[in-house]
Design an enzyme around this catalytic site. Structure first.
Site, PDB file in Angstrom:
ATOM      1  N   TYR A  60       0.820  -1.220   0.000  1.00 23.41           N
ATOM      2  CA  TYR A  60       0.000   0.000   0.000  1.00 23.41           C
ATOM      3  C   TYR A  60       0.853   1.270   0.000  1.00 23.41           C
ATOM      4  CZ  TYR A  60      -4.137  -2.787   0.029  1.00 23.41           C
ATOM      5  OH  TYR A  60      -5.109  -3.684  -0.364  1.00 23.41           O
ATOM      6  N   ARG A 110       1.592   1.782  -3.570  1.00 24.36           N
ATOM      7  CA  ARG A 110       0.441   2.334  -4.310  1.00 24.36           C
ATOM      8  C   ARG A 110       0.198   3.792  -3.924  1.00 24.36           C
ATOM      9  NH1 ARG A 110      -4.365  -1.812  -3.984  1.00 24.36           N
ATOM     10  NH2 ARG A 110      -5.277  -0.302  -5.446  1.00 24.36           N
ATOM     11  N   HIS A 136     -14.533   1.721  -2.014  1.00 25.65           N
ATOM     12  CA  HIS A 136     -13.471   0.961  -1.340  1.00 25.65           C
ATOM     13  C   HIS A 136     -12.574   1.857  -0.499  1.00 25.65           C
ATOM     14  CE1 HIS A 136     -14.193  -1.992  -4.903  1.00 25.65           C
ATOM     15  NE2 HIS A 136     -15.117  -2.106  -3.957  1.00 25.65           N
ATOM     16  N   CYS A 161      -6.771   2.045  12.840  1.00 28.67           N
ATOM     17  CA  CYS A 161      -6.071   1.131  13.744  1.00 28.67           C
ATOM     18  C   CYS A 161      -6.610  -0.291  13.577  1.00 28.67           C
ATOM     19  CB  CYS A 161      -6.254   1.601  15.199  1.00 28.67           C
ATOM     20  SG  CYS A 161      -5.449   0.511  16.376  1.00 28.67           S
ATOM     21  N   CYS A 179      -8.217  -0.683  17.468  1.00 26.38           N
ATOM     22  CA  CYS A 179      -9.229   0.189  18.107  1.00 26.38           C
ATOM     23  C   CYS A 179      -9.941   1.003  17.033  1.00 26.38           C
ATOM     24  CB  CYS A 179      -8.528   1.095  19.141  1.00 26.38           C
ATOM     25  SG  CYS A 179      -7.715   2.546  18.435  1.00 26.38           S
ATOM     26  N   CYS A 184      -0.744   2.948  16.268  1.00 30.49           N
ATOM     27  CA  CYS A 184      -1.893   3.839  16.507  1.00 30.49           C
ATOM     28  C   CYS A 184      -1.552   4.902  17.557  1.00 30.49           C
ATOM     29  CB  CYS A 184      -3.070   2.991  16.991  1.00 30.49           C
ATOM     30  SG  CYS A 184      -4.497   3.977  17.460  1.00 30.49           S
ATOM     31  N   CYS A 206      -4.473   4.292  20.765  1.00 32.84           N
ATOM     32  CA  CYS A 206      -4.333   3.195  21.743  1.00 32.84           C
ATOM     33  C   CYS A 206      -2.878   2.815  21.971  1.00 32.84           C
ATOM     34  CB  CYS A 206      -5.140   1.968  21.302  1.00 32.84           C
ATOM     35  SG  CYS A 206      -4.457   1.102  19.861  1.00 32.84           S
TER      36      CYS A 206
HETATM   37  N1  APR Z   1      -9.570   3.071 -20.444  1.00 34.71           N
HETATM   38  C1  APR Z   1     -10.707   2.358 -20.194  1.00 34.71           C
HETATM   39  N2  APR Z   1     -10.714   1.103 -19.679  1.00 34.71           N
HETATM   40  C2  APR Z   1      -9.520   0.558 -19.414  1.00 34.71           C
HETATM   41  C3  APR Z   1      -8.283   1.222 -19.656  1.00 34.71           C
HETATM   42  C4  APR Z   1      -8.352   2.529 -20.193  1.00 34.71           C
HETATM   43  N3  APR Z   1      -7.239   3.250 -20.466  1.00 34.71           N
HETATM   44  N4  APR Z   1      -7.274   0.377 -19.281  1.00 34.71           N
HETATM   45  C5  APR Z   1      -7.851  -0.745 -18.816  1.00 34.71           C
HETATM   46  N5  APR Z   1      -9.185  -0.657 -18.905  1.00 34.71           N
HETATM   47  C6  APR Z   1     -10.209  -1.617 -18.456  1.00 34.71           C
HETATM   48  C7  APR Z   1      -9.831  -3.075 -18.559  1.00 34.71           C
HETATM   49  O1  APR Z   1     -10.186  -3.590 -19.831  1.00 34.71           O
HETATM   50  C8  APR Z   1     -10.708  -3.681 -17.461  1.00 34.71           C
HETATM   51  O2  APR Z   1     -11.996  -3.976 -17.949  1.00 34.71           O
HETATM   52  O3  APR Z   1     -10.386  -1.383 -17.079  1.00 34.71           O
HETATM   53  C9  APR Z   1     -10.833  -2.559 -16.440  1.00 34.71           C
HETATM   54  C10 APR Z   1     -10.014  -2.789 -15.189  1.00 34.71           C
HETATM   55  O4  APR Z   1     -10.577  -3.904 -14.543  1.00 34.71           O
HETATM   56  P1  APR Z   1      -9.936  -4.395 -13.170  1.00 34.71           P
HETATM   57  O5  APR Z   1      -8.466  -4.423 -13.304  1.00 34.71           O
HETATM   58  O6  APR Z   1     -10.692  -5.629 -12.769  1.00 34.71           O
HETATM   59  O7  APR Z   1     -10.259  -3.210 -12.128  1.00 34.71           O
HETATM   60  P2  APR Z   1     -11.628  -2.913 -11.404  1.00 34.71           P
HETATM   61  O8  APR Z   1     -12.797  -3.335 -12.234  1.00 34.71           O
HETATM   62  O9  APR Z   1     -11.586  -1.515 -10.958  1.00 34.71           O
HETATM   63  O10 APR Z   1     -11.541  -3.878 -10.115  1.00 34.71           O
HETATM   64  C11 APR Z   1     -12.558  -3.737  -9.140  1.00 34.71           C
HETATM   65  O11 APR Z   1     -11.320  -5.243  -7.702  1.00 34.71           O
HETATM   66  O12 APR Z   1      -9.359  -6.037  -6.759  1.00 34.71           O
HETATM   67  C12 APR Z   1     -10.425  -5.189  -6.593  1.00 34.71           C
HETATM   68  O13 APR Z   1     -10.203  -3.375  -5.140  1.00 34.71           O
HETATM   69  C13 APR Z   1      -9.985  -3.755  -6.446  1.00 34.71           C
HETATM   70  O14 APR Z   1     -11.434  -1.834  -6.778  1.00 34.71           O
HETATM   71  C14 APR Z   1     -10.871  -2.985  -7.405  1.00 34.71           C
HETATM   72  C15 APR Z   1     -11.956  -3.979  -7.779  1.00 34.71           C
END
Ligand code: APR
Length: 333
Positions: free
Chosen positions: A88, A91, A144, A152, A155, A211, A214
């Protein structure tokens, strides 16, 4: 209204792609958009792909390189909190160094033009880019939560909008080695989770953020993990918006729409008679938006380019965001 509130991926086998009869006419779509009184949008990782952030399931997607169950679940955090924090922190670092693209700006402008009753955006994204595109907060529901919220593990302490990078001295990201490190360690964590053996911690517990309330509990990313409930208040606000009138049009942008309850909102809209408009680079895996009819729309392409075009009739040219003005960059896709 959303059926279940826990975050889970549909186990249904992806049906083979139905040949789509959906319209690709921009002018027809723009007429529908203009006449629609209430528009709902469900956004996913594809909306931010053009800003340089990885998706999950497509080519090069995160879940192709790392084991989700070893990085994005409470058990994974319990088993190796340092590894989950590295994922994370990586990210957070990537999102903070990314910029909103024209797709984010187009949706933010659509929200302003349609107003709170007329447009609601449900985002699965935790990257903060819609917020940095000045998307009106009342019209953006983070299903999400956010990479920049902390809570935490022990807590009720919650901290919102912590943008520090690095978050903690032990979480400094070495971009050259982080992806290989995460890929290897997530496999080991998954193995130790499946045969419930403990593994040596990626980062010693006492070197991780704790945290401030706590003092003993570990801080964790404030995001929704698999099998966790989505934020109750957010779900209530979404249900209130959906319940206050019929939805005329549902935009499904850059998502495989297979993670629930997020994906269920497309079905809710469709059941109310809404027309569905999909914006996606690849129309083969559209999950709950997979059965498009001739009254629906399918625009294949980069959301950062498609959205300014198809929303143009309502949002105008977005000149102030092209290049120098705002944070935004035209899609690089
Ligand atoms: N423009 C439009 N669509 C796109 C582009 C782009 N430039 N690049 C990729 N895509 C499309 C892909 O074809 C795919 O259908 O975006 C989609 C991404 O799908 P995922 O990777 O499954 O992401 P998402 O649908 O947001 O996942 C939902 O899954 O793992 C969890 O928490 C995570 O919020 C996420 C959730």
């Amino acid at each position: 209204m959303s059926s279940s509130t826990s975050f889970h991926q549909s186990s249904r086998q992806q049906k083979p792609p139905k040949r789509s009869w959906a319209s690709t006419s921009v002018s027809d779509f723009q007429a529908v958009l203009k006449s629609s009184k209430r528009v709902l949008a469900l956004c996913g990782a594809g909306l931010s792909a053009s800003s340089g952030l990885e998706t999950f399931r497509g080519a090069g997607g995160m879940w192709r390189n790392y084991k989700a169950s070893a990085l994005a679940t409470p058990e994974a955090f319990e088993n190796d909190p340092g590894l989950v924090w590295l994922f994370y922190a990586y990210r957070r670092h990537k999102a903070l160094n990314a910029k909103p693209n024209m797709g984010h700006y187009a949706l933010a402008e659509l929200a302003r033009r349609k107003g709170e009753e007329g447009f609601m955006c449900l985002s699965q994204n935790i990257d903060g880019l819609s917020q940095r595109a000045n998307h009106p907060a009342a019209q953006l529901k983070l299903l999400h939560s956010s990479l920049f919220d902390l809570k935490c593990f022990s807590c009720p302490y919650i901290e919102k909008d912590n943008f520090s990078d690095p978050l903690h001295p032990s979480l400094i990201i070495d971009e050259a080695s982080i992806t290989a490190r995460l890929s290897a360690a997530s496999k080991t964590n998954k193995k130790s989770l499946s045969n419930s053996t403990s593994k040596s911690p990626t980062i010693p517990i006492d070197e991780l953020p704790h945290c401030p309330a706590c003092k003993t509990g570990l801080l964790r990313p404030g995001v929704v993990w698999f099998d966790e409930s989505l934020p109750k208040q957010t779900l209530t606000e979404i249900d209130q918006w959906i319940g206050s009138g019929l939805i005329d049009l549902c935009l499904v942008i850059g998502t495989t729409a297979q993670v629930y309850p997020a994906a269920s909102y497309v079905q809710v809209a469709s059941k109310e008679g809404a027309r569905i408009a999909v914006v996606n680079m690849d129309s083969r895996e559209l999950g709950s938006a997979g059965s498009l009819r001739s009254v629906d729309f399918l625009f294949e392409g980069d959301a950062a380019r498609v959205l300014p075009d198809i929303l143009g009739g309502v949002v105008g040219g977005l000149e102030e965001f092209c290049g120098g003005g705002g944070d935004g960059e035209r899609g690089s896709g």
